[in-house]
Design a protein around this motif. Structure first.
Motif, PDB file in Angstrom:
ATOM      1  N   ASN A  76      11.510   8.051   1.064  1.00  7.46           N
ATOM      2  CA  ASN A  76      10.780   6.784   1.010  1.00  7.46           C
ATOM      3  C   ASN A  76       9.525   6.876   0.138  1.00  7.46           C
ATOM      4  OD1 ASN A  76       9.334   8.419   2.720  1.00  7.46           O
ATOM      5  ND2 ASN A  76       9.250   6.987   4.427  1.00  7.46           N
ATOM      6  N   SER A  77       9.684   7.530  -1.005  1.00  4.66           N
ATOM      7  CA  SER A  77       8.612   7.548  -2.003  1.00  4.66           C
ATOM      8  C   SER A  77       9.261   7.400  -3.374  1.00  4.66           C
ATOM      9  CB  SER A  77       7.805   8.846  -1.928  1.00  4.66           C
ATOM     10  OG  SER A  77       8.587   9.952  -2.340  1.00  4.66           O
ATOM     11  N   PRO A  78       8.560   6.850  -4.355  1.00  2.33           N
ATOM     12  CA  PRO A  78       9.164   6.630  -5.677  1.00  2.33           C
ATOM     13  C   PRO A  78       9.720   7.895  -6.309  1.00  2.33           C
ATOM     14  CG  PRO A  78       7.114   5.415  -5.496  1.00  2.33           C
ATOM     15  CD  PRO A  78       7.196   6.285  -4.274  1.00  2.33           C
ATOM     16  N   SER A  79       9.135   9.044  -6.001  1.00  2.00           N
ATOM     17  CA  SER A  79       9.602  10.293  -6.593  1.00  2.00           C
ATOM     18  C   SER A  79      10.859  10.826  -5.920  1.00  2.00           C
ATOM     19  CB  SER A  79       8.500  11.354  -6.528  1.00  2.00           C
ATOM     20  OG  SER A  79       8.152  11.616  -5.178  1.00  2.00           O
ATOM     21  N   ALA A  80      11.178  10.326  -4.734  1.00  2.00           N
ATOM     22  CA  ALA A  80      12.359  10.788  -3.991  1.00  2.00           C
ATOM     23  C   ALA A  80      12.871   9.644  -3.126  1.00  2.00           C
ATOM     24  CB  ALA A  80      12.020  12.011  -3.144  1.00  2.00           C
ATOM     25  N   THR A  81      13.679   8.786  -3.720  1.00  2.00           N
ATOM     26  CA  THR A  81      14.276   7.666  -2.997  1.00  2.00           C
ATOM     27  C   THR A  81      15.688   7.463  -3.529  1.00  2.00           C
ATOM     28  OG1 THR A  81      14.128   5.273  -2.585  1.00  2.00           O
ATOM     29  CG2 THR A  81      13.110   6.062  -4.599  1.00  2.00           C
ATOM     30  N   TYR A  82      16.661   7.477  -2.612  1.00  2.00           N
ATOM     31  CA  TYR A  82      18.068   7.398  -3.007  1.00  2.00           C
ATOM     32  C   TYR A  82      18.844   6.500  -2.053  1.00  2.00           C
ATOM     33  CZ  TYR A  82      16.592  11.688  -5.377  1.00  2.00           C
ATOM     34  OH  TYR A  82      15.904  12.602  -6.134  1.00  2.00           O
TER      35      TYR A  82
END
Length: 249
Positions: free
Chosen positions: A76-82
């Motif tokens: 749940n962050s722009p650098s790790a969201t899938y």
């Protein structure tokens, strides 16, 4: 232990149930009254660090292919969201699944994906998702709702990547349409056109209902989006903050 549970369930023509909640799933044979598989959603993504939380599962059954599609969110962050999107390889739900990691910040705008919904047409899978601004609550950090349009045959076949198209900047009257819900085709997928519904989710009072249509498949090369504002004869209202019978823990 997650709140809310985000329960989701689909049933096949042969009576097999795929159900999920934060953050586990179960495959159940109603005819034999037997649990076929039961485990965490992380069974689909072995090796992914536990620091990335998995949540918001959704399942749907495709009666044309006699297969399930499962998706859930990761990070749940722009650098790790899938958006983890899983297609059955065969009609056996205990067999192999093809798993795809859709980028949760597909427009590279510094947002993350939340609150998915999905539907099927005869040829495609549609996923609606909210893009959120990091650092705030889901209520106040809304950026926009987008639609993933996916050729489902590429998922079932295990192609190296999914054939997909993203629809963004979905607005009416200068207002981004929020929380678009997919309209499903009853017991059988319709197509090729897909439909979505929403309203003024956080308006204290409104008569606005939004009907959004995607008119064709990716393969046609002629897909377009129509946005229709429908005014209800009666207003609807924002639900009150109701007091619950137990304390919020």
């Amino acid at each position: 232990s997650s709140v809310p549970c985000d329960n989701t369930l689909a049933v096949s023509n042969s009576g097999v149930v795929l159900t999920a909640r934060n953050s586990s799933y179960m495959i159940y044979d109603t005819n034999a009254d037997t649990v076929m598989v039961n485990g965490p959603l992380r069974d689909f993504i072995p090796g992914v660090p536990g620091a990335l939380n998995d949540f918001d599962p959704k399942v749907i059954y495709d009666p044309i292919e006699d297969r399930f599609v499962l998706l859930f969110l990761l990070g749940n962050s722009p650098s790790a969201t899938y958006i983890i999107t899983c297609f059955m390889e065969t009609t056996d739900p205990t067999g192999n699944w093809h798993v795809y990691y859709l980028d949760g910040d597909p427009l590279s705008t510094g947002h993350w994906s939340d609150y998915p919904a999905m539907s099927l047409s005869e040829e495609e899978l549609f996923i609606t998702i909210n893009l959120l601004i990091p650092g705030g609550s889901w209520q106040t950090s809304f950026h926009q709702t987008i639609v993933w349009q996916i050729d489902k045959s590429t998922g079932y076949s295990g192609a190296a990547s999914l054939t997909s198209q993203i629809w963004d900047n979905i607005s009416e009257g200068g207002i981004n349409i929020r929380n678009m819900h997919t309209v499903r085709g009853g017991i059988y997928p319709n197509g090729p056109n897909a439909y979505f519904l929403s309203n003024r989710n956080f308006a204290a009072q409104s008569d606005s209902i939004y009907l959004v249509e995607i008119t064709n498949t990716i393969a046609s090369g002629a897909a377009s989006m129509n946005i229709n504002l429908i005014n209800s004869a009666n207003d609807y209202f924002l639900a009150p903050s109701a007091r619950q019978s137990i304390a919020d823990s």
